[in-house]
Structures are given as C-alpha cells and as structure tokens.
Design a protein around this motif. Sequence first.
Motif, mmCIF file in Angstrom:
data_model
loop_
_atom_site.group_PDB
_atom_site.id
_atom_site.type_symbol
_atom_site.label_atom_id
_atom_site.label_comp_id
_atom_site.label_asym_id
_atom_site.label_seq_id
_atom_site.Cartn_x
_atom_site.Cartn_y
_atom_site.Cartn_z
ATOM 1 N N UNK A 164 70.938 74.141 28.001
ATOM 2 C CA UNK A 164 71.561 75.060 27.067
ATOM 3 C C UNK A 164 71.218 76.515 27.269
ATOM 4 N N UNK A 165 70.333 76.830 28.209
ATOM 5 C CA UNK A 165 69.911 78.216 28.386
ATOM 6 C C UNK A 165 71.035 79.107 28.909
ATOM 7 N N UNK A 166 72.056 78.512 29.529
ATOM 8 C CA UNK A 166 73.158 79.309 30.074
ATOM 9 C C UNK A 166 74.051 79.886 28.978
ATOM 10 N N UNK A 167 73.841 79.507 27.737
ATOM 11 C CA UNK A 167 74.659 79.989 26.623
ATOM 12 C C UNK A 167 74.075 81.236 25.959
ATOM 13 N N UNK A 168 73.079 81.829 26.553
ATOM 14 C CA UNK A 168 72.426 83.001 25.966
ATOM 15 C C UNK A 168 73.415 84.162 25.801
ATOM 16 N N UNK A 169 73.166 84.984 24.783
ATOM 17 C CA UNK A 169 74.003 86.141 24.468
ATOM 18 C C UNK A 169 73.265 87.412 24.886
ATOM 19 N N UNK A 170 73.976 88.350 25.538
ATOM 20 C CA UNK A 170 73.325 89.532 26.090
ATOM 21 C C UNK A 170 74.014 90.826 25.690
ATOM 22 N N UNK A 171 73.213 91.878 25.603
ATOM 23 C CA UNK A 171 73.686 93.254 25.685
ATOM 24 C C UNK A 171 73.292 93.762 27.058
ATOM 25 N N UNK A 172 74.179 94.461 27.725
ATOM 26 C CA UNK A 172 73.852 95.050 29.020
ATOM 27 C C UNK A 172 73.408 96.496 28.771
ATOM 28 N N UNK A 173 72.223 96.819 29.213
ATOM 29 C CA UNK A 173 71.641 98.135 28.950
ATOM 30 C C UNK A 173 71.557 98.954 30.229
ATOM 31 N N UNK A 174 71.725 100.242 30.082
ATOM 32 C CA UNK A 174 71.605 101.174 31.202
ATOM 33 C C UNK A 174 70.955 102.447 30.677
ATOM 34 N N UNK A 224 80.258 94.430 26.043
ATOM 35 C CA UNK A 224 81.580 94.448 26.668
ATOM 36 C C UNK A 224 81.468 94.674 28.172
ATOM 37 N N UNK A 225 81.823 93.658 28.921
ATOM 38 C CA UNK A 225 81.840 93.800 30.365
ATOM 39 C C UNK A 225 82.954 94.770 30.769
ATOM 40 N N UNK A 226 82.657 95.608 31.723
ATOM 41 C CA UNK A 226 83.640 96.574 32.185
ATOM 42 C C UNK A 226 83.526 97.934 31.533
ATOM 43 N N UNK A 227 82.743 98.044 30.449
ATOM 44 C CA UNK A 227 82.560 99.354 29.828
ATOM 45 C C UNK A 227 81.755 100.245 30.771
ATOM 46 N N UNK A 228 82.198 101.481 30.942
ATOM 47 C CA UNK A 228 81.583 102.409 31.887
ATOM 48 C C UNK A 228 80.337 103.033 31.262
ATOM 49 N N UNK A 229 79.198 102.359 31.404
ATOM 50 C CA UNK A 229 77.965 102.861 30.805
ATOM 51 C C UNK A 229 77.478 104.132 31.491
ATOM 52 N N UNK A 230 77.603 104.193 32.807
ATOM 53 C CA UNK A 230 77.205 105.415 33.512
ATOM 54 C C UNK A 230 78.044 106.609 33.044
#
Length: 395
Positions: A164-174, A224-230
């Motif tokens: 079940x570890x593959x179901x983790x929820x993430x924020x992508x930080x930069x 949100x994947x694809x958001x331009x964090x840079x």
Amino acid sequence: MESFDVVVVGGGPSGATAACDLATRGYSVLLLDRKGRVKPCGGAVPPRLLDEFEVPEEMLVARVDTARILSPTGRSVDIPVGDGFVGMVDRGPFDEWLRTRAESRGARRVAGNFVAVEEAGTGSPVVRYNEGGSRSGREVRVRAKVVVGADGALSQVARQAIPGSEQARYVFAYHEIVQSPKDASEVFGPARCDVYYNGRFSPDFYSWVFPHGDTTSIGTGTEQRGFDMRGAIRDLRKETGLDTLETIKREGAPIPLKPLKRWENGRDVILAGDAAGVVAPSSGEGIFYAMTGGRVAAQAVHEMLQTGNPKALARARKRFLRTHGMVFRVLGIMQDFWYTTDNRRERFVAICRDRDVQELTFEGYMQKELVKARPLAHARIFFKNIGHLTGLVST
C-alpha cells in the motif's frame, strides 16, 4: 555476509535519530546514507525539538519571531510568535550533525546507494547497496534482524516491502537558496518568515521566503503535476525585488502530506520520517515529525528485539498518531478547503488577523498538539469562520 541488529536506510533526521537511539541502547547498527543528499526544506524547527532531541542551539542559523502571511491581493498579516521563537536550520549541516552523533554513539556509518531489501518477512532480511557515491560502486550485501526504511518520500524500502505504500500523497516542493539581503525591508526580514497564499505562485499550497542567516530559502509547493514551479519562483522573486540576489543552489523533491496506513511489514521492516508520510499537511513542516517518527520507530524496534514479538513494530504508528493524528487531520482539512481558490485564500488570510487565531496557532505549533484549554477562544474562532465562509464578514 556481515550481520547487524538493525540496518537503517537513510541518514536524514528520522534515520539518524533512529540509528542514534538504537546504538545508544547497545544494538549493532548500520546507518546507510546516500552521499551528498540534501533535501529541499524551509528548515523551521520548534524550540521543543532542541530539548527533546538534545540538539544544541548552535545548530540554529536564525531565530524567527514573526510570521507574515500575504493574500492574493497583497494584503498582509503579521503574526507574532509570542514569548518563544521558531528556529531555522540549514539541512546540510544539521543532518550531518545528526549522523555524526549517531556514529559517536556506536552506529557504523557508510555512504552508499540503496539497491534492494531481499528476504523481507523471513526475520532475517538482506540489504543490498552500492558503496560510495555512485550507482556503479561495488555492491555490498548485509543481513539484519530489522530494517528501518528512512529513505524519503519516494522510499524504495517502502515500495519493496510495505503493501500500500505506492498510494502515498505528495506535494512537490522546489526552492532556491539565495544570498540574504544585507538589510531588512518590507519584502524581507531576517527574523520573519513570509508565507504567500497566492494561486499564481502555488495553485494548492503556499510559497515562502524563509531567512537562514547568511542565506534565504525562496520556494513553493504543489500537488499539481505540470505546474511551473521554477517560473513561479522567478515571478515571486521579481515581484519582491529578490531576483537581484545571488542564487546559490536550486533543489526540488516530493514531500508527503499524509501518513501511510501501514508502516511495517509485520515482521522485520519498519518505516520512519518521510518514508512513513509524517509531514504535516497545510504547513509542510517535517523535521520535528521526522525525528519523532524515527524515535517511535526505534522504540518499536527495541521492543521487538527484546521480546522477539514482531507485532511490536506496529506500535510505532499507533504511538505517533495517538499524539499527532488529530493535528494532522485538522491541518489536512484546512489545506483541502482554504488552499483551493484565491477567494478562499483571501478569506483565510483575513481570518488570521484575529488575535485568537494567532495565539492558538503558535500555541499549537510550540506544543505540537491541539490546544484544548481555551474553549471560549475555539468557539469564537468557529463563529468567525462561519462568518467568513458565508460572506457575512468582509475580507
């Protein structure tokens, strides 16, 4: 094949804490850490961490006495910390200090890249890793009675051994580490954390400017994947005039926002820190919770090794959530509601002008639990929230 009581995979705050606690108890511990790893992190720690984990104040690079939050329209609210402070650490030196302490207590520390955990569930798992700082280093195999997976948000130990570890929820930080401005100004305070609730800089989380003494972290996060964090940080720096500062480094990484439903495999593998998902929703705070997770994991491992009962490993998650689970649930609800639109962000910042909200926020931060001793304050906050949600109270 060399054998250890415990192999800890990952030398961040959780892994180093677990290794230190177990080595102090007299167990043979191998602490495996990837060379040169530094996680993007705002670096905030409460004073409570210094006491509970015996961390010297010299590890702090700054003391913050105010948090400034800014709305999409540019309105700001200064929230004083009160009698205490929020400490700031630089993860590179801080993590290294924790690893060195674990080594001084008897843990054997090695630099290497984790490859796999094999024979998990047999009571005698094998850890494979490549020596040194490259994947092409000589492969080494070691055996353990227990493996502690403290190898971060995308934990390979978890994916290989914990269902079940593959179901983790993430924020992508930069974030970008820059040279701090020489002088305080409206857009920068050496003792102030600035938090931006603005959909242009983060569609569902927040962006920040956190002082670290000689350097400053300017960053953002999103699910949100694809958001331009840079691009978002470029715009934030430009609008605040911080784009003229020297950029020292750029880093990015996923940050979990929900504890996994299971931290162990029922026999000989247990997770700690980001690998277990113990980063606070809404705030993204992780260092204190990572070290707490490492400690409860070490305690569970100790009990398992002493009694021979693998069910002891499950106590780590129960102990952690018994103390911090309600805080995580409340913060998760806050993030899922208030961070979704700029209109709600505007109202969220407006609510934070309230003195009751400010006092309870920092009391909760310092104590790391919900403040239950002031029911009238909670009642007032509840009705003020209703007023903002219904539009009866203007922003």
